[in-house]
Write an enzyme that holds these catalytic residues in place. Structure first.
Site, PDB file in Angstrom:
ATOM      1  N   ASP A 122      -7.725   8.101   3.181  1.00 18.57           N
ATOM      2  CA  ASP A 122      -6.854   7.204   2.409  1.00 18.57           C
ATOM      3  C   ASP A 122      -6.206   6.190   3.350  1.00 18.57           C
ATOM      4  OD1 ASP A 122      -5.723   6.169   0.119  1.00 18.57           O
ATOM      5  OD2 ASP A 122      -4.062   7.578   0.058  1.00 18.57           O
ATOM      6  N   GLY A 152       7.000   8.492  -4.026  1.00 18.39           N
ATOM      7  CA  GLY A 152       5.578   8.238  -3.988  1.00 18.39           C
ATOM      8  C   GLY A 152       4.940   8.689  -5.289  1.00 18.39           C
TER       9      GLY A 152
END
Length: 259
Positions: free
Chosen positions: A135, A14
């Site tokens: 998010d 990520g």
């Protein structure tokens, strides 16, 4: 410790983390080890402190949730001065909705309804407990189950179980809010294409409404495969103009709203 893994074979990466496959020696359960490492990121001082705080907060938030459509955490491994945060998380084998839409295209309306109910229930659960995600996006909705490529489109009227099962993940930007904390947030966080107008305008904001706005973008992308405003190549300034100043978007005529 019952959990074991090898650092030599990451299964994913990520923005600030590396993912390894782990398993429990006693039960055989698979898990995803999400590692946030100061050394791997090559950052120091206050920059690392912010990243470390975010990773620890993600683990803390997941530890107080228990919902069928929120990722399960098995353990949070963090020691002061170690410069590494490890989160042992539920292993989710089918990838995320962003990749699913990119490779297999937008979903039919019944599939969208089923997934949206799952993700919406997870967000509602968080808000009822004073947690804002901040998010919400297709990349942070992962699939534990999905139909095979040659399966017929899902129909609610068929009476068959939904072939999709989703999990809300990545609580790194999450935070707590309360009745006495209206408009307490000021930080610009999240993913530009999913941000509510008030974030682009630099305003202080409440938590839940920005999640709800992002849910709307998720639904639009599930139905159309596109963003309601702009595209992934636009700068933040261009997106701000699209979202905060223009404020309108085109609905796709293939949806039933036009019938």
């Amino acid at each position: 410790m019952d959990w074991v893994w090898t650092d030599e074979a990451p299964v994913g990466r990520g923005t600030v983390c590396t993912i390894y496959l782990a398993h429990n020696r006693r039960t055989g359960t698979l898990a995803a080890l999400k590692r946030v490492s100061k050394e791997e990121l090559g950052i120091e001082g206050s920059e690392w402190e912010l990243v470390e705080k975010s990773a620890v907060r993600e683990g803390a938030m997941l530890k107080v949730t228990d919902h069928p459509h929120i990722e399960v955490i098995y353990d949070l491994l963090s020691k002061p001065g170690r410069d590494v945060v490890d989160l042992l998380l539920e292993y989710i084998p089918c990838g995320d909705l962003h990749e699913y839409i990119l490779t297999r295209g937008p979903l039919n309306e019944d599939s969208c309804k089923a997934i949206f109910l799952q993700v919406g229930s997870a967000i509602a659960y968080c808000h009822a407990r004073g947690i804002v995600h901040r998010d919400v996006k297709l990349d942070n909705v992962m699939l534990t189950e999905c139909p095979s490529p040659d399966a017929a489109p899902y129909s609610l009227s068929s009476g068959t179980p939904c072939p999709f099962n989703s999990k809300l993940v990545d609580f790194g930007f999450s935070n707590m809010f309360g009745d006495d904390s209206r408009f307490r947030f000021a930080s610009l966080c999240g993913t530009p294409q999913y941000l509510a107008p008030e974030l682009f305008l630099g305003m202080r904001y409440e938590g839940p409404p920005v999640d709800v706005y992002s849910l709307g973008v998720v639904l639009y992308r599930l139905l159309t495969g596109e963003y309601p405003y702009g595209n992934s190549d636009m700068s933040n300034q261009e997106l701000a103009k699209e979202v905060a100043r223009r404020g309108d978007f085109d609905l796709i005529h293939a949806t039933s709203i036009f019938y």
